[in-house]
Design a protein around this motif. Structure first.
Motif, PDB file in Angstrom:
ATOM      1  N   LEU A 178       6.160 -45.524 -79.365  1.00  0.00           N
ATOM      2  CA  LEU A 178       7.913 -45.746 -78.724  1.00  0.00           C
ATOM      3  C   LEU A 178       8.743 -44.271 -78.960  1.00  0.00           C
ATOM      4  CD1 LEU A 178       9.859 -47.778 -78.683  1.00  0.00           C
ATOM      5  CD2 LEU A 178      10.404 -47.661 -81.144  1.00  0.00           C
ATOM      6  N   SER A 179       8.317 -43.548 -79.097  1.00  0.00           N
ATOM      7  CA  SER A 179       9.372 -42.572 -78.898  1.00  0.00           C
ATOM      8  C   SER A 179       8.470 -41.559 -78.196  1.00  0.00           C
ATOM      9  CB  SER A 179       9.090 -40.936 -80.509  1.00  0.00           C
ATOM     10  OG  SER A 179       7.777 -40.276 -80.187  1.00  0.00           O
ATOM     11  N   LEU A 180       7.762 -41.928 -77.842  1.00  0.00           N
ATOM     12  CA  LEU A 180       7.193 -41.145 -76.737  1.00  0.00           C
ATOM     13  C   LEU A 180       7.183 -42.417 -74.710  1.00  0.00           C
ATOM     14  CD1 LEU A 180       3.623 -40.618 -77.566  1.00  0.00           C
ATOM     15  CD2 LEU A 180       5.227 -38.813 -77.085  1.00  0.00           C
ATOM     16  N   GLN A 181       7.242 -43.176 -75.294  1.00  0.00           N
ATOM     17  CA  GLN A 181       7.612 -44.381 -74.505  1.00  0.00           C
ATOM     18  C   GLN A 181       9.634 -43.879 -73.905  1.00  0.00           C
ATOM     19  OE1 GLN A 181       6.482 -48.056 -73.812  1.00  0.00           O
ATOM     20  NE2 GLN A 181       3.899 -47.709 -75.141  1.00  0.00           N
ATOM     21  N   GLY A 182       9.711 -44.013 -75.240  1.00  0.00           N
ATOM     22  CA  GLY A 182      11.252 -44.214 -74.474  1.00  0.00           C
ATOM     23  C   GLY A 182      11.894 -42.508 -73.794  1.00  0.00           C
ATOM     24  N   LYS A 183      11.156 -41.682 -74.243  1.00  0.00           N
ATOM     25  CA  LYS A 183      10.867 -40.599 -73.270  1.00  0.00           C
ATOM     26  C   LYS A 183      10.556 -40.023 -71.941  1.00  0.00           C
ATOM     27  CE  LYS A 183      13.352 -37.064 -75.070  1.00  0.00           C
ATOM     28  NZ  LYS A 183      14.641 -36.771 -74.608  1.00  0.00           N
ATOM     29  N   GLN A 184       9.961 -41.397 -71.868  1.00  0.00           N
ATOM     30  CA  GLN A 184       9.202 -41.258 -70.192  1.00  0.00           C
ATOM     31  C   GLN A 184       9.863 -41.617 -68.988  1.00  0.00           C
ATOM     32  OE1 GLN A 184       6.435 -39.804 -69.066  1.00  0.00           O
ATOM     33  NE2 GLN A 184       5.984 -40.904 -67.114  1.00  0.00           N
ATOM     34  N   ALA A 185      10.616 -43.172 -70.267  1.00  0.00           N
ATOM     35  CA  ALA A 185      11.934 -44.043 -69.476  1.00  0.00           C
ATOM     36  C   ALA A 185      12.862 -43.037 -69.502  1.00  0.00           C
ATOM     37  CB  ALA A 185      12.132 -45.074 -70.079  1.00  0.00           C
ATOM     38  N   HIS A 186      13.466 -42.012 -70.455  1.00  0.00           N
ATOM     39  CA  HIS A 186      14.763 -41.174 -70.255  1.00  0.00           C
ATOM     40  C   HIS A 186      14.696 -40.068 -69.315  1.00  0.00           C
ATOM     41  CE1 HIS A 186      18.179 -38.901 -72.154  1.00  0.00           C
ATOM     42  NE2 HIS A 186      17.047 -37.657 -71.746  1.00  0.00           N
ATOM     43  N   TRP A 187      13.680 -39.835 -68.713  1.00  0.00           N
ATOM     44  CA  TRP A 187      13.320 -39.278 -67.612  1.00  0.00           C
ATOM     45  C   TRP A 187      12.817 -39.521 -66.168  1.00  0.00           C
ATOM     46  CZ3 TRP A 187       8.642 -37.161 -70.934  1.00  0.00           C
ATOM     47  CH2 TRP A 187       9.533 -36.130 -72.164  1.00  0.00           C
ATOM     48  N   ASN A 188      12.434 -40.809 -66.051  1.00  0.00           N
ATOM     49  CA  ASN A 188      12.206 -41.280 -64.727  1.00  0.00           C
ATOM     50  C   ASN A 188      12.760 -42.565 -64.415  1.00  0.00           C
ATOM     51  OD1 ASN A 188       9.958 -39.300 -63.878  1.00  0.00           O
ATOM     52  ND2 ASN A 188       9.113 -40.013 -66.336  1.00  0.00           N
ATOM     53  N   ILE A 189      14.122 -42.811 -65.131  1.00  0.00           N
ATOM     54  CA  ILE A 189      14.566 -44.353 -64.756  1.00  0.00           C
ATOM     55  C   ILE A 189      15.479 -43.838 -63.070  1.00  0.00           C
ATOM     56  CG2 ILE A 189      14.696 -45.767 -66.944  1.00  0.00           C
ATOM     57  CD1 ILE A 189      17.800 -44.251 -67.677  1.00  0.00           C
ATOM     58  N   VAL A 190      15.545 -44.819 -62.760  1.00  0.00           N
ATOM     59  CA  VAL A 190      16.813 -45.102 -61.703  1.00  0.00           C
ATOM     60  C   VAL A 190      17.381 -46.305 -61.536  1.00  0.00           C
ATOM     61  CG1 VAL A 190      15.095 -42.957 -60.711  1.00  0.00           C
ATOM     62  CG2 VAL A 190      15.089 -45.057 -60.245  1.00  0.00           C
TER      63      VAL A 190
END
Length: 152
Positions: free
Chosen positions: A21-33
């Motif tokens: 969950l923490s990894l997916q949260g960061k992945q989305a955090h970096w790449n959302i538009v």
């Protein structure tokens, strides 16, 4: 007290889902538009912080119960119950759907081992309750980004 095999297995399952969950949260955090980028960007930091805090609590509880916590990337990838995060840019709308699913999936894992934990180590249920309270609240708050009101 030494953890039973069932208790150790259940806590380990929670641990890997929290790490994922923490990894997916960061992945989305970096790449959302997209629309509401900043609000979601900040909310994702809250999700990551909660997941990391609770992962640490669960791992330390495993150690206190004389069991080894396994947070290696290979273990997480192999054993998490969460769907794999997508790669590349992600719209805010898709990120909301994915992170809410990951939050709810982690809560499902916690609820799935709750009975065994309560039976073997009632003290650990306090940790599980705190995880559920915070992650369910975060799922509600993130999902509210897309919620619609019903009008007559």
């Amino acid at each position: 007290m030494k953890a039973s095999e069932e208790l150790a297995h259940g806590l380990q399952a929670i641990l890997v889902d929290l790490i994922e969950l923490s990894l997916q949260g960061k992945q989305a955090h970096w790449n959302i538009v997209g629309p509401n980028f900043r609000d979601l960007h900040l909310q994702l930091d809250e999700v990551v912080a909660a997941a990391r805090l609770h992962a640490d609590e669960v791992a330390e509880r495993l150690r206190a119960l004389h069991t080894v916590a396994d947070g290696r990337s290979a273990t997480v990838a192999k054993t998490t119950s969460l769907q794999e995060a997508g790669e590349g840019l992600i719209t805010t709308s898709d990120a909301i759907d994915r992170i809410v699913a990951a939050l709810e999936g982690t809560c499902t894992t916690v609820r799935g081992v709750y009975e065994a934990v309560e039976k073997d180590d009632a003290a650990t249920t306090d940790i599980l309750n705190q995880i559920l309270l915070q992650l369910e609240k975060l799922a509600w708050m993130v999902s509210a980004e897309k919620a619609k009101t019903s009008t007559p």
